[in-house]
Scaffold this motif. Structure first.
Motif, PDB file in Angstrom:
ATOM      1  N   UNK A  46       0.863  -1.175   0.000  1.00  0.00           N
ATOM      2  CA  UNK A  46       0.000   0.000   0.000  1.00  0.00           C
ATOM      3  C   UNK A  46       0.904   1.231   0.000  1.00  0.00           C
ATOM      4  N   UNK A  47       0.729   2.100  -0.980  1.00  0.00           N
ATOM      5  CA  UNK A  47       1.496   3.336  -1.062  1.00  0.00           C
ATOM      6  C   UNK A  47       0.550   4.490  -0.768  1.00  0.00           C
ATOM      7  N   UNK A  48       0.860   5.242   0.271  1.00  0.00           N
ATOM      8  CA  UNK A  48       0.051   6.409   0.630  1.00  0.00           C
ATOM      9  C   UNK A  48       0.572   7.588  -0.182  1.00  0.00           C
ATOM     10  N   UNK A  49      -0.158   7.931  -1.219  1.00  0.00           N
ATOM     11  CA  UNK A  49       0.343   8.850  -2.245  1.00  0.00           C
ATOM     12  C   UNK A  49       0.583  10.267  -1.751  1.00  0.00           C
ATOM     13  N   UNK A  50      -0.069  10.662  -0.672  1.00  0.00           N
ATOM     14  CA  UNK A  50       0.130  12.015  -0.167  1.00  0.00           C
ATOM     15  C   UNK A  50       1.487  12.186   0.509  1.00  0.00           C
ATOM     16  N   UNK A  51       2.186  11.086   0.774  1.00  0.00           N
ATOM     17  CA  UNK A  51       3.376  11.141   1.616  1.00  0.00           C
ATOM     18  C   UNK A  51       4.634  10.568   0.997  1.00  0.00           C
ATOM     19  N   UNK A  52       4.619  10.233  -0.278  1.00  0.00           N
ATOM     20  CA  UNK A  52       5.834   9.724  -0.927  1.00  0.00           C
ATOM     21  C   UNK A  52       6.080  10.505  -2.212  1.00  0.00           C
ATOM     22  N   UNK A  53       7.342  10.565  -2.602  1.00  0.00           N
ATOM     23  CA  UNK A  53       7.641  11.262  -3.852  1.00  0.00           C
ATOM     24  C   UNK A  53       7.483  10.307  -5.035  1.00  0.00           C
ATOM     25  N   UNK A  54       7.468  10.869  -6.198  1.00  0.00           N
ATOM     26  CA  UNK A  54       7.198  10.086  -7.414  1.00  0.00           C
ATOM     27  C   UNK A  54       8.256   9.021  -7.659  1.00  0.00           C
ATOM     28  N   UNK A  55       9.509   9.367  -7.383  1.00  0.00           N
ATOM     29  CA  UNK A  55      10.576   8.389  -7.634  1.00  0.00           C
ATOM     30  C   UNK A  55      10.434   7.160  -6.749  1.00  0.00           C
ATOM     31  N   UNK A  70       0.357  -7.610  -5.532  1.00  0.00           N
ATOM     32  CA  UNK A  70      -0.621  -6.542  -5.730  1.00  0.00           C
ATOM     33  C   UNK A  70      -0.162  -5.277  -5.011  1.00  0.00           C
ATOM     34  N   UNK A  71      -0.425  -4.132  -5.635  1.00  0.00           N
ATOM     35  CA  UNK A  71      -0.058  -2.849  -5.062  1.00  0.00           C
ATOM     36  C   UNK A  71      -1.227  -1.901  -5.253  1.00  0.00           C
ATOM     37  N   UNK A  72      -1.513  -1.132  -4.217  1.00  0.00           N
ATOM     38  CA  UNK A  72      -2.549  -0.109  -4.342  1.00  0.00           C
ATOM     39  C   UNK A  72      -1.953   1.238  -3.954  1.00  0.00           C
ATOM     40  N   UNK A  73      -2.456   2.268  -4.580  1.00  0.00           N
ATOM     41  CA  UNK A  73      -2.072   3.645  -4.293  1.00  0.00           C
ATOM     42  C   UNK A  73      -3.304   4.334  -3.747  1.00  0.00           C
ATOM     43  N   UNK A  74      -3.146   4.966  -2.587  1.00  0.00           N
ATOM     44  CA  UNK A  74      -4.317   5.515  -1.925  1.00  0.00           C
ATOM     45  C   UNK A  74      -3.930   6.721  -1.081  1.00  0.00           C
ATOM     46  N   UNK A  75      -4.925   7.505  -0.732  1.00  0.00           N
ATOM     47  CA  UNK A  75      -4.727   8.567   0.248  1.00  0.00           C
ATOM     48  C   UNK A  75      -4.705   7.929   1.629  1.00  0.00           C
ATOM     49  N   UNK A  76      -4.260   8.687   2.629  1.00  0.00           N
ATOM     50  CA  UNK A  76      -4.114   8.148   3.975  1.00  0.00           C
ATOM     51  C   UNK A  76      -5.421   8.272   4.767  1.00  0.00           C
ATOM     52  N   UNK A  77      -6.415   7.537   4.339  1.00  0.00           N
ATOM     53  CA  UNK A  77      -7.657   7.408   5.097  1.00  0.00           C
ATOM     54  C   UNK A  77      -8.173   6.002   4.866  1.00  0.00           C
ATOM     55  N   UNK A  78      -8.810   5.442   5.881  1.00  0.00           N
ATOM     56  CA  UNK A  78      -9.275   4.072   5.740  1.00  0.00           C
ATOM     57  C   UNK A  78     -10.291   3.944   4.617  1.00  0.00           C
ATOM     58  N   UNK A  79     -11.164   4.920   4.444  1.00  0.00           N
ATOM     59  CA  UNK A  79     -12.170   4.827   3.381  1.00  0.00           C
ATOM     60  C   UNK A  79     -11.512   4.794   2.001  1.00  0.00           C
ATOM     61  N   UNK A  80     -10.448   5.557   1.807  1.00  0.00           N
ATOM     62  CA  UNK A  80      -9.735   5.542   0.524  1.00  0.00           C
ATOM     63  C   UNK A  80      -9.012   4.223   0.304  1.00  0.00           C
ATOM     64  N   UNK A  81      -8.383   3.709   1.358  1.00  0.00           N
ATOM     65  CA  UNK A  81      -7.681   2.432   1.247  1.00  0.00           C
ATOM     66  C   UNK A  81      -8.678   1.319   0.950  1.00  0.00           C
TER      67      UNK A  81
END
Length: 104
Positions: A46-55, A70-81
């Motif tokens: 799980x990658x929290x997109x608000x907190x990591x850089x693109x690289x 499997x990989x998911x990209x999400x904001x840091x909220x349970x509903x988004x995940x």
């Protein structure tokens, strides 16, 4: 195991992931890391997109793809995940998020 990358702390996210059936959650802030090695035994990334850089996000995506994880990209909220998990055909335990009670 779930590898969560990003954010200084997870709050209750790790508890929610355990309720879905994942045995453990490993968290890496991604703040100072340029690359993150995915540990063996990882079932989901799980990658929290608000907190990591693109690289870093690109590096992790390449590593997950190479290992068939499997990989998911999400904001840091349970509903988004949870929404991202529902849309992930390859994610183990994703059906737990289909139950509305899992989002509480």
């Amino acid at each position: 195991m779930v590898l969560v990358i990003g954010g200084d702390h997870l709050g209750s996210i790790d508890e929610h992931l355990r309720r879905l059936g994942y045995r453990s959650v490993k968290h890496v802030t991604g703040r100072s890391e340029r690359r993150v090695e995915i540990p063996s035994g990882t079932e989901l990334v799980v990658v929290l997109i608000d907190y990591v850089n693109h690289n870093l996000a690109r590096w992790v995506k390449q590593q997950a793809k190479a290992r068939g994880l499997p990989i998911i990209f999400s904001r840091r909220s349970w509903s988004s995940i949870c929404a991202s998990l529902r849309n992930c055909e390859d994610c183990p335990h994703r059906k737990g998020c289909l139950d509305s009670s899992a989002a509480s």
